[in-house]
Write a protein that holds these residues in place. Structure first.
Motif, PDB file in Angstrom:
ATOM      1  N   LEU A 105       0.832  -1.209   0.000  1.00  0.00           N
ATOM      2  CA  LEU A 105       0.000   0.000   0.000  1.00  0.00           C
ATOM      3  C   LEU A 105       0.863   1.255   0.000  1.00  0.00           C
ATOM      4  O   LEU A 105       1.976   1.265   0.538  1.00  0.00           O
ATOM      5  CB  LEU A 105      -0.902   0.007   1.231  1.00  0.00           C
ATOM      6  N   PRO A 106       0.354   2.326  -0.589  1.00  0.00           N
ATOM      7  CA  PRO A 106       1.097   3.598  -0.536  1.00  0.00           C
ATOM      8  C   PRO A 106       1.099   4.151   0.877  1.00  0.00           C
ATOM      9  O   PRO A 106       0.167   3.926   1.650  1.00  0.00           O
ATOM     10  CB  PRO A 106       0.310   4.498  -1.495  1.00  0.00           C
ATOM     11  N   ASP A 107       2.147   4.883   1.210  1.00  0.00           N
ATOM     12  CA  ASP A 107       2.252   5.482   2.545  1.00  0.00           C
ATOM     13  C   ASP A 107       1.671   6.892   2.499  1.00  0.00           C
ATOM     14  O   ASP A 107       2.302   7.817   2.004  1.00  0.00           O
ATOM     15  CB  ASP A 107       3.710   5.513   2.994  1.00  0.00           C
ATOM     16  N   ARG A 108       0.445   7.040   3.033  1.00  0.00           N
ATOM     17  CA  ARG A 108      -0.219   8.346   3.009  1.00  0.00           C
ATOM     18  C   ARG A 108      -0.132   9.052   4.351  1.00  0.00           C
ATOM     19  O   ARG A 108      -0.742  10.106   4.555  1.00  0.00           O
ATOM     20  CB  ARG A 108      -1.704   8.164   2.652  1.00  0.00           C
ATOM     21  N   TYR A 109       0.650   8.501   5.264  1.00  0.00           N
ATOM     22  CA  TYR A 109       0.705   9.103   6.595  1.00  0.00           C
ATOM     23  C   TYR A 109       1.357  10.476   6.545  1.00  0.00           C
ATOM     24  O   TYR A 109       2.426  10.659   5.964  1.00  0.00           O
ATOM     25  CB  TYR A 109       1.469   8.200   7.552  1.00  0.00           C
ATOM     26  N   VAL A 163      -4.009   4.583   5.860  1.00  0.00           N
ATOM     27  CA  VAL A 163      -2.904   4.671   6.825  1.00  0.00           C
ATOM     28  C   VAL A 163      -3.009   3.535   7.838  1.00  0.00           C
ATOM     29  O   VAL A 163      -2.011   2.899   8.188  1.00  0.00           O
ATOM     30  CB  VAL A 163      -2.921   6.045   7.532  1.00  0.00           C
ATOM     31  N   GLN A 164      -4.219   3.278   8.301  1.00  0.00           N
ATOM     32  CA  GLN A 164      -4.407   2.186   9.243  1.00  0.00           C
ATOM     33  C   GLN A 164      -4.023   0.845   8.619  1.00  0.00           C
ATOM     34  O   GLN A 164      -3.332   0.034   9.238  1.00  0.00           O
ATOM     35  CB  GLN A 164      -5.872   2.157   9.703  1.00  0.00           C
ATOM     36  N   ALA A 165      -4.493   0.599   7.409  1.00  0.00           N
ATOM     37  CA  ALA A 165      -4.193  -0.673   6.739  1.00  0.00           C
ATOM     38  C   ALA A 165      -2.706  -0.814   6.433  1.00  0.00           C
ATOM     39  O   ALA A 165      -2.198  -1.935   6.316  1.00  0.00           O
ATOM     40  CB  ALA A 165      -5.005  -0.769   5.451  1.00  0.00           C
ATOM     41  N   LYS A 166      -2.008   0.313   6.342  1.00  0.00           N
ATOM     42  CA  LYS A 166      -0.570   0.297   6.046  1.00  0.00           C
ATOM     43  C   LYS A 166       0.247  -0.017   7.297  1.00  0.00           C
ATOM     44  O   LYS A 166       1.177  -0.834   7.252  1.00  0.00           O
ATOM     45  CB  LYS A 166      -0.155   1.659   5.467  1.00  0.00           C
ATOM     46  N   TRP A 167      -0.101   0.619   8.417  1.00  0.00           N
ATOM     47  CA  TRP A 167       0.772   0.563   9.588  1.00  0.00           C
ATOM     48  C   TRP A 167       0.268  -0.356  10.708  1.00  0.00           C
ATOM     49  O   TRP A 167       1.035  -0.705  11.611  1.00  0.00           O
ATOM     50  CB  TRP A 167       0.959   1.975  10.149  1.00  0.00           C
ATOM     51  N   MET A 202      -4.343   2.923  18.530  1.00  0.00           N
ATOM     52  CA  MET A 202      -4.814   4.304  18.516  1.00  0.00           C
ATOM     53  C   MET A 202      -4.514   5.072  19.803  1.00  0.00           C
ATOM     54  O   MET A 202      -4.827   6.245  19.897  1.00  0.00           O
ATOM     55  CB  MET A 202      -6.332   4.326  18.287  1.00  0.00           C
ATOM     56  N   SER A 203      -3.932   4.426  20.804  1.00  0.00           N
ATOM     57  CA  SER A 203      -3.790   5.116  22.107  1.00  0.00           C
ATOM     58  C   SER A 203      -2.401   5.686  22.309  1.00  0.00           C
ATOM     59  O   SER A 203      -2.111   6.233  23.361  1.00  0.00           O
ATOM     60  CB  SER A 203      -4.084   4.135  23.252  1.00  0.00           C
ATOM     61  N   HIS A 204      -1.541   5.573  21.306  1.00  0.00           N
ATOM     62  CA  HIS A 204      -0.194   6.107  21.448  1.00  0.00           C
ATOM     63  C   HIS A 204      -0.097   7.487  20.795  1.00  0.00           C
ATOM     64  O   HIS A 204      -0.993   7.902  20.050  1.00  0.00           O
ATOM     65  CB  HIS A 204       0.819   5.162  20.809  1.00  0.00           C
ATOM     66  N   GLY A 205       0.980   8.139  21.040  1.00  0.00           N
ATOM     67  CA  GLY A 205       1.174   9.464  20.455  1.00  0.00           C
ATOM     68  C   GLY A 205       1.192   9.419  18.934  1.00  0.00           C
ATOM     69  O   GLY A 205       1.485   8.389  18.331  1.00  0.00           O
ATOM     70  N   ARG A 224      -4.171  16.834  10.974  1.00  0.00           N
ATOM     71  CA  ARG A 224      -4.979  16.943  12.179  1.00  0.00           C
ATOM     72  C   ARG A 224      -5.925  15.754  12.268  1.00  0.00           C
ATOM     73  O   ARG A 224      -6.265  15.150  11.242  1.00  0.00           O
ATOM     74  CB  ARG A 224      -5.765  18.250  12.148  1.00  0.00           C
ATOM     75  N   PRO A 225      -6.356  15.353  13.480  1.00  0.00           N
ATOM     76  CA  PRO A 225      -7.202  14.166  13.636  1.00  0.00           C
ATOM     77  C   PRO A 225      -8.452  14.198  12.769  1.00  0.00           C
ATOM     78  O   PRO A 225      -8.920  13.155  12.315  1.00  0.00           O
ATOM     79  CB  PRO A 225      -7.560  14.183  15.127  1.00  0.00           C
ATOM     80  N   TRP A 226      -9.027  15.369  12.578  1.00  0.00           N
ATOM     81  CA  TRP A 226     -10.249  15.447  11.778  1.00  0.00           C
ATOM     82  C   TRP A 226      -9.962  15.493  10.279  1.00  0.00           C
ATOM     83  O   TRP A 226     -10.889  15.497   9.487  1.00  0.00           O
ATOM     84  CB  TRP A 226     -11.081  16.659  12.192  1.00  0.00           C
ATOM     85  N   ASP A 227      -8.662  15.543   9.926  1.00  0.00           N
ATOM     86  CA  ASP A 227      -8.289  15.445   8.517  1.00  0.00           C
ATOM     87  C   ASP A 227      -8.154  13.968   8.156  1.00  0.00           C
ATOM     88  O   ASP A 227      -7.173  13.321   8.519  1.00  0.00           O
ATOM     89  CB  ASP A 227      -6.963  16.158   8.245  1.00  0.00           C
ATOM     90  N   MET A 228      -9.151  13.418   7.483  1.00  0.00           N
ATOM     91  CA  MET A 228      -9.131  11.990   7.188  1.00  0.00           C
ATOM     92  C   MET A 228      -7.923  11.596   6.345  1.00  0.00           C
ATOM     93  O   MET A 228      -7.331  10.540   6.523  1.00  0.00           O
ATOM     94  CB  MET A 228     -10.421  11.594   6.468  1.00  0.00           C
ATOM     95  N   GLY A 229      -7.543  12.438   5.416  1.00  0.00           N
ATOM     96  CA  GLY A 229      -6.420  12.106   4.559  1.00  0.00           C
ATOM     97  C   GLY A 229      -5.094  12.275   5.277  1.00  0.00           C
ATOM     98  O   GLY A 229      -4.718  13.384   5.641  1.00  0.00           O
ATOM     99  N   GLY A 230      -4.389  11.193   5.526  1.00  0.00           N
ATOM    100  CA  GLY A 230      -3.045  11.255   6.084  1.00  0.00           C
ATOM    101  C   GLY A 230      -2.953  11.070   7.577  1.00  0.00           C
ATOM    102  O   GLY A 230      -1.862  10.830   8.107  1.00  0.00           O
ATOM    103  N   SER A 231      -4.077  11.183   8.301  1.00  0.00           N
ATOM    104  CA  SER A 231      -4.027  10.996   9.748  1.00  0.00           C
ATOM    105  C   SER A 231      -4.197   9.516  10.076  1.00  0.00           C
ATOM    106  O   SER A 231      -4.454   8.687   9.209  1.00  0.00           O
ATOM    107  CB  SER A 231      -5.131  11.802  10.425  1.00  0.00           C
ATOM    108  N   MET A 232      -4.082   9.174  11.373  1.00  0.00           N
ATOM    109  CA  MET A 232      -4.259   7.784  11.767  1.00  0.00           C
ATOM    110  C   MET A 232      -5.716   7.339  11.652  1.00  0.00           C
ATOM    111  O   MET A 232      -6.015   6.161  11.830  1.00  0.00           O
ATOM    112  CB  MET A 232      -3.755   7.564  13.194  1.00  0.00           C
ATOM    113  N   TYR A 233      -6.619   8.268  11.342  1.00  0.00           N
ATOM    114  CA  TYR A 233      -8.009   7.905  11.103  1.00  0.00           C
ATOM    115  C   TYR A 233      -8.266   7.606   9.631  1.00  0.00           C
ATOM    116  O   TYR A 233      -9.378   7.225   9.257  1.00  0.00           O
ATOM    117  CB  TYR A 233      -8.940   9.019  11.588  1.00  0.00           C
ATOM    118  N   ASP A 234      -7.243   7.762   8.815  1.00  0.00           N
ATOM    119  CA  ASP A 234      -7.312   7.429   7.401  1.00  0.00           C
ATOM    120  C   ASP A 234      -7.243   5.900   7.264  1.00  0.00           C
ATOM    121  O   ASP A 234      -6.308   5.260   7.753  1.00  0.00           O
ATOM    122  CB  ASP A 234      -6.140   8.097   6.675  1.00  0.00           C
TER     123      ASP A 234
END
Length: 414
Positions: free
Chosen positions: A339-343, A361-365, A410-413, A348-358
């Protein structure tokens, strides 16, 4: 007097102590078969197993008990089975009854025996409940206590089988419909847990207020399972087209494949099982052995970001894959690597693109962390059975002070 019997090597010789195979047959014959069955019901199964191997007297056909004959409508009182098999079954049933009674699960031996009326392969009990029954142990309390594991086939529409001639649905029909509805919800819930596991944190952790997966039978209820009791059962539902017995192939320890379907006990490698020993599945053993060699807990893991933790365990996984290249557990890791790395650490958390809520990004990391948590769970299970006194004959060497903590996604920095 020379008691040595000069015979050729038989295929079954290894199962019998050479000096005891035919010793004192009249001593064993002095008790009737029925008395042996009564004795067996009070003895631990591993003792009955060893007793049976001590004399050929137990390896002859004997009349089955009336209760066993009545189990099958086609049976007759003249049915004969090997006496050793009958004795071991009597001991196992008695031991299983004690294990279930002490488990606090709410399921009784009578309820389990009702599974034998279902089509073959519909349901079975396996895991630590049957292991405890085989060894005559009580694991109902303490940190290593366990629920009763019931494996069942994919749900089906069976309510019509319980309607009377006027089409009226009986109480049992309504009950069956409820169990089917519950089963569907369980499967859907399991699929949803998998999809949401990256948000849940540790793979498989269930929100505390979510009881969809809990089956709590009520002792003394009119039906085998109630939904508002206080017992504890782990219900494992097979996917469509998957036989229940295939679910046992995923166990890491061979001894955990011991099962009972209401009619028959299946004991894998009985020589080891009844001796309180087991082998570990070879691929899992190799992966765990390699993982504990390379993984070391970071001192500052709570301050590490998800990405940092994923990179840390990824380096360990690369070393494991060099040692164990052909294990069948790496598919999700390979998908993640492609997968491409979009992190974006500045997202910002509410920015779906590139955040850990993407989701990308989740499927990658997340898969490396999930793999780490799976290895941690295998280590914990290995230690749990060793603490129960089970000898894992080919276990990887793990130091007592070794730790492999599970990581939340999701609970780490970061």
């Amino acid at each position: 007097m020379n008691s040595t019997i000069a015979t050729g090597k038989r295929k079954s010789d290894d199962a019998f102590p050479p000096a005891a195979a035919d010793s004192h047959p009249n001593l064993f014959a002095s008790l009737s078969d029925e008395n042996w069955k009564i004795i067996s019901s009070f003895a631990a199964p591993h003792d009955i197993y060893n007793l049976s191997l001590s004399s050929m007297h137990f390896f002859r056909e004997a009349a089955a008990s009336a209760a066993a004959s009545e189990k099958n409508a086609a049976s007759s009182s003249n049915d004969k089975k090997v006496l050793a098999t009958q004795l071991l079954r009597a001991s196992l049933l008695s031991s299983l009854g004690r294990v279930l009674q002490n488990s606090g699960s709410g399921i009784t031996l009578d309820a389990v025996l009702k599974m034998g009326d279902l089509p073959e392969g519909s349901a079975l009990i396996a895991g630590s409940t049957i292991v405890a029954a085989c060894l005559g142990k009580d694991w109902s309390g303490g940190r290593n206590a366990s629920d009763v594991d019931v494996h069942v086939e994919y749900w089906g529409s069976v309510a019509e089988n319980f309607a009377d001639n006027d089409g009226y649905e009986s109480d049992e029909a309504k009950y069956r419909q409820k169990t089917i509805q519950w089963g569907k919800g369980t499967v859907e819930y399991a699929n949803d847990v998998w999809k949401r596991s990256m948000q849940l944190g540790i793979l498989g952790v269930v929100p505390i207020n979510d009881g969809t997966h809990d089956l709590k039978p009520k002792p003394g209820g009119n039906l085998p399972f109630d939904f508002h009791g206080s017992g504890g059962i782990d219900l494992i539902v097979a996917k469509a087209g998957i036989p229940v017995s295939s679910l046992l192939n995923g166990f890491d320890l061979e001894i955990c494949k011991a099962s009972f379907d209401g009619n028959k006990f299946h004991i894998p490698d009985p020589h080891l099982t009844f001796a309180g020993k087991t082998k570990m599945e070879s691929n899992r053993r190799a992966v765990v052995g390699s993982y504990v060699t390379y993984h070391r807990e970071p001192e500052n893991r709570y301050s590490m970001s998800t990405i940092e933790l994923s990179r840390l365990v990824s380096s360990t996984i690369r070393a494991v894959r060099r040692d164990v290249p052909n294990a069948p557990f790496y598919r999700l890791l390979d998908v993640a690597a492609a997968l491409p790395d979009r992190y974006n650490p500045r997202a910002r958390p509410w920015d779906m693109g590139g955040s850990m809520y993407d989701a990308v990004v989740q499927a990658k990391w997340a898969p490396p962390i999930q793999f780490h948590n799976w290895c941690s769970k295998l280590i914990d299970r290995l230690r749990k059975y060793q603490q129960r006194g089970i000898e894992v004959v080919d276990a990887p060497t793990i130091a007592d002070e070794y730790r492999a903590n599970r990581y939340s996604i999701m609970s780490h920095g970061g």
